[in-house]
Design an enzyme around this catalytic site. Sequence first.
Site, PDB file in Angstrom:
ATOM      1  CG  LEU A 281       1.330   2.487   3.840  1.00 20.26           C
ATOM      2  CD1 LEU A 281       1.318   3.863   3.331  1.00 20.26           C
ATOM      3  CD2 LEU A 281       0.348   1.546   2.709  1.00 20.26           C
ATOM      4  CB  CYS A 365       0.276  -9.774   5.005  1.00 19.40           C
ATOM      5  SG  CYS A 365       1.766  -9.785   4.111  1.00 19.40           S
ATOM      6  CE  LYS A 404      -5.200  -2.843   5.448  1.00 16.69           C
ATOM      7  NZ  LYS A 404      -4.986  -3.542   4.236  1.00 16.69           N
ATOM      8  CG  ASP A 468      -8.716   0.642  -6.677  1.00 19.26           C
ATOM      9  OD1 ASP A 468      -7.634   0.569  -6.531  1.00 19.26           O
ATOM     10  OD2 ASP A 468      -9.469   0.106  -7.009  1.00 19.26           O
ATOM     11  CB  ALA A 489      -2.885   1.936   1.280  1.00 19.10           C
ATOM     12  NE  ARG A 490      -2.557   0.603  -4.842  1.00 19.80           N
ATOM     13  CZ  ARG A 490      -3.184   0.564  -6.267  1.00 19.80           C
ATOM     14  NH1 ARG A 490      -2.372   0.330  -7.203  1.00 19.80           N
ATOM     15  NH2 ARG A 490      -4.221   0.242  -6.350  1.00 19.80           N
TER      16      ARG A 490
END
Length: 619
Positions: A281, A365, A404, A468, A489-490
């Site tokens: 991140l 990215c 990724k 998600d 991640a988030r």
Amino acid sequence: MMESAVEVEKGIASIKEQFLTTKEKFHAFLDSGRPGQKSEDADRDPGEPEQKSEDADPDSGEPEQKRIRLDSEGAPEEPDKKEKKRMRGQNKNRPRMKPQSYEGRRLCPSIIQERDTKCFFGDKCRFLHDVSEYMRSKAEDLGEQCYLFNTFGKCQYGVSCRFAKAHTSADMKNLVNADLYDPCAERAAVRNQLDKELQRRLRKKQERFSGAEAFLKTISRGKRLEEEPRHTAQDQETQITESAVPPVKTVGPITDADIIKLRQCEKKQVDFRDKLYLAPLTTCGNLPFRRVCKRFGADVTCGEMAMCTNLLQGQASEWALLKRHASEDLFGVQLEGCFPDTMTRCAELLNQHIDVDFVDINSGCPIDLVYKKGGGCGLMTRTTKFEQIVRGMNSVLDVPLTVKIRTGVQQNCNVAHKLIPEMKKWGVSLITLHGRSREQRYTKSADWDYIDTCSKLAAPVPLFGNGDILSYEDAMKARETGVSGIMLARGALIKPWLFTEIKESRHWDISSSERLDVLRDFSNFGLEHWGSDTQGVEKTRSFLLEWLSFLCRYIPVGLLERVPQKINERPPFYMGRDYMESLMASQHVGDWIQISEMLLGPVPKNFSFLPKHKANAYK
């Protein structure tokens, strides 16, 4: 039963009616906990629009709330292009205050570290050498106890530490607790430091890349990049006898390692399956944050995205992204680049000088700065260069190479399913797929059906899914697909205890005091990593505030009408079960600063902050 107003509007989290409130009452309640301050938002007329200028003062209020576009809805009307461009991505025009600018005159490192030798620069040194003069201008200490001194027995920042009273004598000498210091001095908590001699060679372009050069010659000659043939023992013996001159200059006897290249099956093997992977991140995925996630159960961690060109130039700030804490038992670094020469050289450089378990290529990215150069998502459309990069890095690495990617670049044009079979031939050890395209960003849900399809194409190479996941239920649904593991991640930024929830299959109704303890741990880890002097304190504060811009989106489980919370559901204004829980729910920058002051003391007079990411999934 009467339906709440929040349940009627889509895209907003469903909270129990007794906790719901209005914006004015919410800020009035927070103001009651800090006498002498008055919220600008509480005084604003409800019908008056907020200022949306990018150059606005960070304390001017919350981000404007924006309606979420749902998957079930049709395509919205095309907004004004200038407005759309301004609301996306990052706050590029935010005020940029360097941490060292918060201190007028700094003390010379030779004085802080109490060296026996005099300062190398002598009278030309730009730092102070008089301790008494420095102490007159130094800001007040932030507390009576120093975390570094209490943990390691010595604080290397001496009198410049903002907790110096805990470990300085009357004559301003740094104290040492030998019982703690001696055991800690024998082991290094952080690895992958940039060696000064290596930095000098990189800056002067004196570092040799024999393995990379050998591979790049095969490209320049126009050879086909085919899968490496399997060598038998007889082939290896023939290769040794026929090689009259070794490919590199050696000192001492020639060994097999000098002539025979390591085969793919002989490289270090990493078992990625069924692991919880903390995503690399940018900005927020720093070493202190990764330590917090490791405590909560993250299995795999990865450093922030590092630009290969900056690493090859010996930039200390870029090399800092490669640092690895002792608690990170399965750790990798992520590289970004768009050309096979720089990426291959960088891979060889890292293979020789740092300790990692794998190296990851960032080909997902979405930001313009990277994409327009052909890096990040751009690699997915440049398959020849992509193949050269993967094969080149694989030829010089002794550890697994991972990739990724996203579903594609355009919103309705997925290409990952075409690339994955090719990447298997190129020799990647793991593929991570984010279930969105570059154009989608976070405006729609991740496509887990497509991830499932791609996982079948990737077999036997493990494929991790990403997108998600904010609860253990989301993780269970993800694991029902064919993925080998999941990347967070988030979700990890909003609630780092998500790793514990997934492993224990439960919803954790974490209290505000427990969440404050998590922030305190982060602050202590930050002081250990960036320093306990003024510069280190303010750097820790800036990263803490960046993280708080994500943490404020978390809604406590006990307040939800419908469990679990969905990652793209915007929280309405609500009152927490105590003052701290309400304060942590605020999206006002001033409230984040108040939380930071509880942990790191008052901010400097010239302090300013605006979060890096606009987080358009909420605003």
